[in-house]
Structure formats: structure tokens, C-alpha cells
Design a protein around this motif. Structure first.
Motif, mmCIF file in Angstrom:
data_model
loop_
_atom_site.group_PDB
_atom_site.id
_atom_site.type_symbol
_atom_site.label_atom_id
_atom_site.label_comp_id
_atom_site.label_asym_id
_atom_site.label_seq_id
_atom_site.Cartn_x
_atom_site.Cartn_y
_atom_site.Cartn_z
ATOM 1 N N GLN A 252 0.917 -1.181 0.307
ATOM 2 C CA GLN A 252 -0.006 0.094 -0.429
ATOM 3 C C GLN A 252 0.903 1.218 0.706
ATOM 4 O O GLN A 252 2.124 1.433 0.468
ATOM 5 N N LYS A 253 0.575 2.326 -0.987
ATOM 6 C CA LYS A 253 1.225 3.047 -1.288
ATOM 7 C C LYS A 253 1.777 4.286 0.500
ATOM 8 O O LYS A 253 2.761 4.423 0.577
ATOM 9 N N THR A 254 0.639 4.246 0.803
ATOM 10 C CA THR A 254 0.230 5.464 1.772
ATOM 11 C C THR A 254 1.087 4.775 2.939
ATOM 12 O O THR A 254 2.084 5.617 4.087
ATOM 13 N N SER A 255 0.818 3.607 3.732
ATOM 14 C CA SER A 255 1.244 3.192 4.734
ATOM 15 C C SER A 255 3.077 2.396 4.593
ATOM 16 O O SER A 255 2.950 2.242 5.275
ATOM 17 N N GLY A 256 3.578 1.616 3.480
ATOM 18 C CA GLY A 256 4.601 1.286 3.343
ATOM 19 C C GLY A 256 3.791 -0.417 3.633
ATOM 20 O O GLY A 256 4.726 -1.391 3.257
ATOM 21 N N ALA A 257 2.609 -0.959 3.785
ATOM 22 C CA ALA A 257 2.455 -1.996 4.139
ATOM 23 C C ALA A 257 2.138 -3.196 3.114
ATOM 24 O O ALA A 257 1.921 -3.178 2.551
ATOM 25 N N VAL A 258 2.555 -4.199 3.216
ATOM 26 C CA VAL A 258 2.864 -5.635 2.471
ATOM 27 C C VAL A 258 1.468 -6.008 2.769
ATOM 28 O O VAL A 258 1.240 -6.612 3.367
ATOM 29 N N LEU A 259 0.787 -5.750 0.982
ATOM 30 C CA LEU A 259 -0.465 -7.077 1.028
ATOM 31 C C LEU A 259 -0.490 -7.979 0.920
ATOM 32 O O LEU A 259 -1.269 -8.760 0.957
ATOM 33 N N TRP A 260 0.613 -8.369 -0.361
ATOM 34 C CA TRP A 260 0.722 -9.633 -0.533
ATOM 35 C C TRP A 260 2.114 -9.948 -1.165
ATOM 36 O O TRP A 260 2.538 -8.726 -2.084
ATOM 37 N N THR A 261 2.368 -10.755 -1.153
ATOM 38 C CA THR A 261 3.548 -11.670 -1.926
ATOM 39 C C THR A 261 3.251 -12.836 -2.411
ATOM 40 O O THR A 261 3.359 -13.552 -2.463
ATOM 41 N N VAL B 151 -1.842 1.215 -4.489
ATOM 42 C CA VAL B 151 -0.650 -0.079 -4.359
ATOM 43 C C VAL B 151 1.111 0.165 -5.175
ATOM 44 O O VAL B 151 0.510 1.071 -6.223
ATOM 45 N N GLN B 152 1.232 -0.691 -4.931
ATOM 46 C CA GLN B 152 2.726 -0.664 -5.701
ATOM 47 C C GLN B 152 3.109 -1.692 -6.191
ATOM 48 O O GLN B 152 3.421 -3.051 -4.910
ATOM 49 N N THR C 37 -0.885 -9.498 -13.098
ATOM 50 C CA THR C 37 -1.351 -10.929 -12.668
ATOM 51 C C THR C 37 -1.211 -11.165 -11.372
ATOM 52 O O THR C 37 -1.959 -12.069 -10.217
ATOM 53 N N ALA C 38 -0.210 -10.150 -10.488
ATOM 54 C CA ALA C 38 0.040 -10.113 -9.383
ATOM 55 C C ALA C 38 -1.488 -10.008 -8.655
ATOM 56 O O ALA C 38 -1.567 -9.501 -7.568
ATOM 57 N N LEU C 39 -1.530 -7.973 -9.684
ATOM 58 C CA LEU C 39 -2.387 -7.626 -8.205
ATOM 59 C C LEU C 39 -3.775 -8.454 -8.188
ATOM 60 O O LEU C 39 -4.871 -8.439 -7.719
ATOM 61 N N ASP C 40 -4.515 -9.224 -9.142
ATOM 62 C CA ASP C 40 -5.206 -10.218 -9.263
ATOM 63 C C ASP C 40 -5.091 -10.759 -8.688
ATOM 64 O O ASP C 40 -6.086 -11.657 -7.685
ATOM 65 N N ALA C 41 -3.779 -11.414 -8.021
ATOM 66 C CA ALA C 41 -4.367 -12.102 -7.337
ATOM 67 C C ALA C 41 -4.061 -12.381 -6.185
ATOM 68 O O ALA C 41 -4.964 -12.770 -5.240
ATOM 69 N N MET C 42 -3.964 -11.029 -5.631
ATOM 70 C CA MET C 42 -3.573 -10.343 -4.396
ATOM 71 C C MET C 42 -5.252 -10.558 -4.368
ATOM 72 O O MET C 42 -5.984 -11.247 -2.912
ATOM 73 N N ALA C 43 -5.950 -9.660 -4.828
ATOM 74 C CA ALA C 43 -7.626 -9.497 -5.152
ATOM 75 C C ALA C 43 -8.454 -10.818 -4.825
ATOM 76 O O ALA C 43 -8.730 -10.653 -3.643
ATOM 77 N N ARG C 44 -8.277 -11.939 -5.110
ATOM 78 C CA ARG C 44 -8.043 -13.322 -5.297
ATOM 79 C C ARG C 44 -7.925 -13.743 -3.933
ATOM 80 O O ARG C 44 -8.910 -14.256 -2.548
#
Length: 60
Positions: A8-17, A51-52, A25-32
Motif C-alpha cells: 500500500q503506497k500510503t502506509s507501506g504495508a505489504v499486502l501480498w507477496t 498500491v505498488q 496477474t499479481a494484482l489479480d492474485a492479491m485480490a483473489r
């Protein structure tokens, strides 16, 4: 496949790896994994902060 990390750009929190063919496809996988059909299905307030997705270079 490559390993991507989505933050997440604002907090720097890792949402998915995880592994994916490309950023989209990485963004879609995170959402799934969060229970949504794809990245476009995420609520606006989640996407609003931005998000980055970064490809990680892992060297052994």
C-alpha cells in the motif's frame, strides 16, 4: 514466473507477496486471496490510496 510484492503506497504495508507472470496477474492474485474476483473488483477505498507492485530480484 517471478515473485512480486504488493504494498500500500500510503502506509507501506505489504499486502501480498507471491509468484505471478506480471504485475497485472499479481494484482489479480492479491485480490483473489482477499476474496474478490480480481483487482478491478476491489472497493474504491482500497484502491484509492494506491498500491505498488514490485518485482523482487531474488539472488541465491
Amino acid at each position: 514466473m517471478s515473485i512480486f510484492q504488493i504494498k500500500q503506497k500510503t502506509s507501506g504495508a505489504v499486502l501480498w507477496t507471491g509468484s505471478a507472470h506480471d504485475e497485472k496477474t499479481a494484482l489479480d492474485a492479491m485480490a483473489r486471496e482477499a476474496g474478490y474476483a480480481d483487482y478491478a473488483s476491489l472497493p474504491d477505498q482500497i484502491r484509492a490510496g494506491g498500491v505498488q507492485a514490485a518485482k523482487l530480484d531474488l539472488i541465491s
